[in-house]
Design a protein around this motif. Structure first.
Motif, PDB file in Angstrom:
ATOM      1  N   VAL A 108       0.850  -1.202   0.000  1.00  0.00           N
ATOM      2  CA  VAL A 108       0.000   0.000   0.000  1.00  0.00           C
ATOM      3  C   VAL A 108       0.878   1.242   0.000  1.00  0.00           C
ATOM      4  O   VAL A 108       2.051   1.186   0.367  1.00  0.00           O
ATOM      5  CB  VAL A 108      -0.927   0.078   1.242  1.00  0.00           C
ATOM      6  CG1 VAL A 108      -1.913  -1.074   1.292  1.00  0.00           C
ATOM      7  CG2 VAL A 108      -0.123   0.178   2.541  1.00  0.00           C
ATOM      8  N   GLU A 109       0.255   2.336  -0.391  1.00  0.00           N
ATOM      9  CA  GLU A 109       0.848   3.657  -0.163  1.00  0.00           C
ATOM     10  C   GLU A 109       0.176   4.145   1.125  1.00  0.00           C
ATOM     11  O   GLU A 109      -1.055   4.291   1.176  1.00  0.00           O
ATOM     12  CB  GLU A 109       0.489   4.562  -1.342  1.00  0.00           C
ATOM     13  CG  GLU A 109       0.929   5.983  -1.182  1.00  0.00           C
ATOM     14  CD  GLU A 109       0.318   6.889  -2.254  1.00  0.00           C
ATOM     15  OE1 GLU A 109       0.987   7.848  -2.645  1.00  0.00           O
ATOM     16  OE2 GLU A 109      -0.831   6.629  -2.695  1.00  0.00           O
ATOM     17  N   VAL A 149      -1.418   6.292   3.831  1.00  0.00           N
ATOM     18  CA  VAL A 149      -1.993   7.631   3.994  1.00  0.00           C
ATOM     19  C   VAL A 149      -1.299   8.212   5.233  1.00  0.00           C
ATOM     20  O   VAL A 149      -1.350   7.587   6.296  1.00  0.00           O
ATOM     21  CB  VAL A 149      -3.522   7.546   4.209  1.00  0.00           C
ATOM     22  CG1 VAL A 149      -4.109   8.924   4.454  1.00  0.00           C
ATOM     23  CG2 VAL A 149      -4.190   6.849   3.025  1.00  0.00           C
ATOM     24  N   ALA A 192      -5.246  13.386   1.875  1.00  0.00           N
ATOM     25  CA  ALA A 192      -6.274  12.410   1.499  1.00  0.00           C
ATOM     26  C   ALA A 192      -7.434  13.184   0.901  1.00  0.00           C
ATOM     27  O   ALA A 192      -7.549  14.394   1.108  1.00  0.00           O
ATOM     28  CB  ALA A 192      -6.738  11.637   2.734  1.00  0.00           C
ATOM     29  N   GLU A 250     -11.835   9.515   0.792  1.00  0.00           N
ATOM     30  CA  GLU A 250     -10.932   8.665   1.579  1.00  0.00           C
ATOM     31  C   GLU A 250     -11.109   8.921   3.076  1.00  0.00           C
ATOM     32  O   GLU A 250     -11.145   7.983   3.871  1.00  0.00           O
ATOM     33  CB  GLU A 250      -9.472   8.931   1.169  1.00  0.00           C
ATOM     34  CG  GLU A 250      -9.123   8.350  -0.192  1.00  0.00           C
ATOM     35  CD  GLU A 250      -7.708   8.719  -0.652  1.00  0.00           C
ATOM     36  OE1 GLU A 250      -7.155   7.953  -1.467  1.00  0.00           O
ATOM     37  OE2 GLU A 250      -7.166   9.764  -0.220  1.00  0.00           O
ATOM     38  N   THR A 259     -14.212   7.245   4.304  1.00  0.00           N
ATOM     39  CA  THR A 259     -14.015   5.784   4.405  1.00  0.00           C
ATOM     40  C   THR A 259     -13.179   5.456   5.640  1.00  0.00           C
ATOM     41  O   THR A 259     -13.514   4.547   6.417  1.00  0.00           O
ATOM     42  CB  THR A 259     -13.307   5.274   3.123  1.00  0.00           C
ATOM     43  OG1 THR A 259     -14.104   5.622   2.010  1.00  0.00           O
ATOM     44  CG2 THR A 259     -13.090   3.782   3.162  1.00  0.00           C
ATOM     45  N   ARG A 306      -3.421   2.869   0.619  1.00  0.00           N
ATOM     46  CA  ARG A 306      -4.126   2.733  -0.664  1.00  0.00           C
ATOM     47  C   ARG A 306      -3.488   1.599  -1.445  1.00  0.00           C
ATOM     48  O   ARG A 306      -2.268   1.602  -1.659  1.00  0.00           O
ATOM     49  CB  ARG A 306      -3.965   3.995  -1.512  1.00  0.00           C
ATOM     50  CG  ARG A 306      -4.465   5.248  -0.882  1.00  0.00           C
ATOM     51  CD  ARG A 306      -4.209   6.461  -1.799  1.00  0.00           C
ATOM     52  NE  ARG A 306      -4.571   7.691  -1.107  1.00  0.00           N
ATOM     53  CZ  ARG A 306      -3.717   8.504  -0.483  1.00  0.00           C
ATOM     54  NH1 ARG A 306      -2.423   8.249  -0.485  1.00  0.00           N
ATOM     55  NH2 ARG A 306      -4.148   9.581   0.139  1.00  0.00           N
ATOM     56  N   GLY A 329      -6.337   2.153  -5.599  1.00  0.00           N
ATOM     57  CA  GLY A 329      -6.887   3.251  -4.792  1.00  0.00           C
ATOM     58  C   GLY A 329      -7.749   2.811  -3.620  1.00  0.00           C
ATOM     59  O   GLY A 329      -8.126   3.638  -2.793  1.00  0.00           O
ATOM     60  N   THR A 330      -8.058   1.511  -3.544  1.00  0.00           N
ATOM     61  CA  THR A 330      -8.885   1.027  -2.429  1.00  0.00           C
ATOM     62  C   THR A 330      -8.198   1.300  -1.101  1.00  0.00           C
ATOM     63  O   THR A 330      -7.002   1.033  -0.936  1.00  0.00           O
ATOM     64  CB  THR A 330      -9.100  -0.510  -2.554  1.00  0.00           C
ATOM     65  OG1 THR A 330      -9.620  -0.788  -3.839  1.00  0.00           O
ATOM     66  CG2 THR A 330     -10.031  -1.046  -1.479  1.00  0.00           C
ATOM     67  N   ILE A 331      -8.964   1.804  -0.128  1.00  0.00           N
ATOM     68  CA  ILE A 331      -8.429   2.065   1.217  1.00  0.00           C
ATOM     69  C   ILE A 331      -8.520   0.788   2.051  1.00  0.00           C
ATOM     70  O   ILE A 331      -9.591   0.168   2.145  1.00  0.00           O
ATOM     71  CB  ILE A 331      -9.240   3.190   1.902  1.00  0.00           C
ATOM     72  CG1 ILE A 331      -9.002   4.530   1.201  1.00  0.00           C
ATOM     73  CG2 ILE A 331      -8.940   3.274   3.393  1.00  0.00           C
ATOM     74  CD1 ILE A 331      -7.694   5.211   1.502  1.00  0.00           C
TER      75      ILE A 331
END
Ligand code: TMP
Length: 237
Positions: free
Chosen positions: A84-85, A87, A143, A147, A150, A182, A186-188
């Motif tokens: 993931v990246e 946040v 963000a 985001e 979520t 992410r 792009g899904t959190i």
């Protein structure tokens, strides 16, 4: 799955590439730091406990509808996770006043809130992880609004699920810090770890602290506290 080159070494974990660009291996250390790395030490066996506890809790959260980075536990200290990246926010939920909340707002430690709170800190060691509000987050593009919505929804769900689970174990979930990332689409998802390093866990009967505050505040019995939390988790899974 093989560990390839080390991508990153944090205060408590190392992260390695794998031959799958979407997957990483996390390796949990026994190193402990506090106060933005000023206090340093070792909590013997912590890496094993935090790895196993975090994986157990993440799988529980997945079942309750919170997506996480967890893929597979590889060994006592190593876990395969989705890349993931991160946040750059520490998402903190509190049920009872403690720590920086008590200090900042003059509310005695142990006072139960009328309702849980949520706050964000900007994950930035150079700045000392300052508190940041949602307008600031949007203004400096940490963000998007979607985001943040979520993340907020998942964070309160994590609180519900974990408060109930720890209560079964005779432990009060006072507060905790979680992080989200992410995926490449792009899904959190929930990332990082959930452990006594990142949660305040008090014995429900005695109020005894069973978490990293024993290290932060030099209370002694740090290893025993981590082992006790793990023992209770095993009894109730
Ligand atoms: P605080 O009261 O010191 O702000 O901590 C709130 C929660 O966040 C507590 O459960 C401990 C956790 N935490 C971390 O996981 N990492 C940190 O760097 C800090 C300061 C707190």
């Amino acid at each position: 799955m093989q560990k390839l080159e080390q991508l990153y070494e944090g205060k408590a974990k190392k992260v390695y590439k794998t031959d799958d660009p979407e997957l990483l291996i996390v390796d949990y250390k026994d190193d402990a730091t506090a106060f933005n790395g000023i206090k340093k030490g070792t909590i013997v066996g912590k890496g094993v406990i935090n790895n196993q506890m975090s994986n157990f809790l993440m799988q529980k959260l997945e079942k309750e509808g919170v997506p996480t980075h967890f893929v597979e536990e590889l060994s006592e200290r190593e876990t395969l996770v989705k890349k993931v990246e991160i946040v750059p926010l520490e998402v903190i939920i509190r049920n009872i006043a403690a720590g920086s909340f008590s200090k900042n707002y003059g509310v005695p430690e142990g006072e139960k809130f009328a309702s849980p709170t949520l706050e964000f800190s900007y994950k930035n060691d150079d700045l000392g992880d300052p508190l940041i509000n949602s307008y600031h987050v949007l203004a400096i593009r940490l963000a998007t609004k979607e985001e943040l919505d979520t993340i907020t929804k998942y964070a309160f769900k994590v609180n519900e699920v974990l408060s109930a689970f720890w209560a079964e174990c005779g432990i009060t979930l006072v507060d905790f810090k979680i992080e989200f990332g992410r995926l490449s689409d792009g899904t959190i998802v929930l990332a990082d770890e959930i452990s006594p390093d990142t949660c305040r866990l008090w014995d429900s009967k005695t109020g005894e602290k069973l978490d990293k505050d024993r290290f932060r505040r030099d209370l002694g019995g740090v290893e025993d506290a981590y082992a006790e939390v793990m023992r209770r988790l095993r009894e109730h899974n």
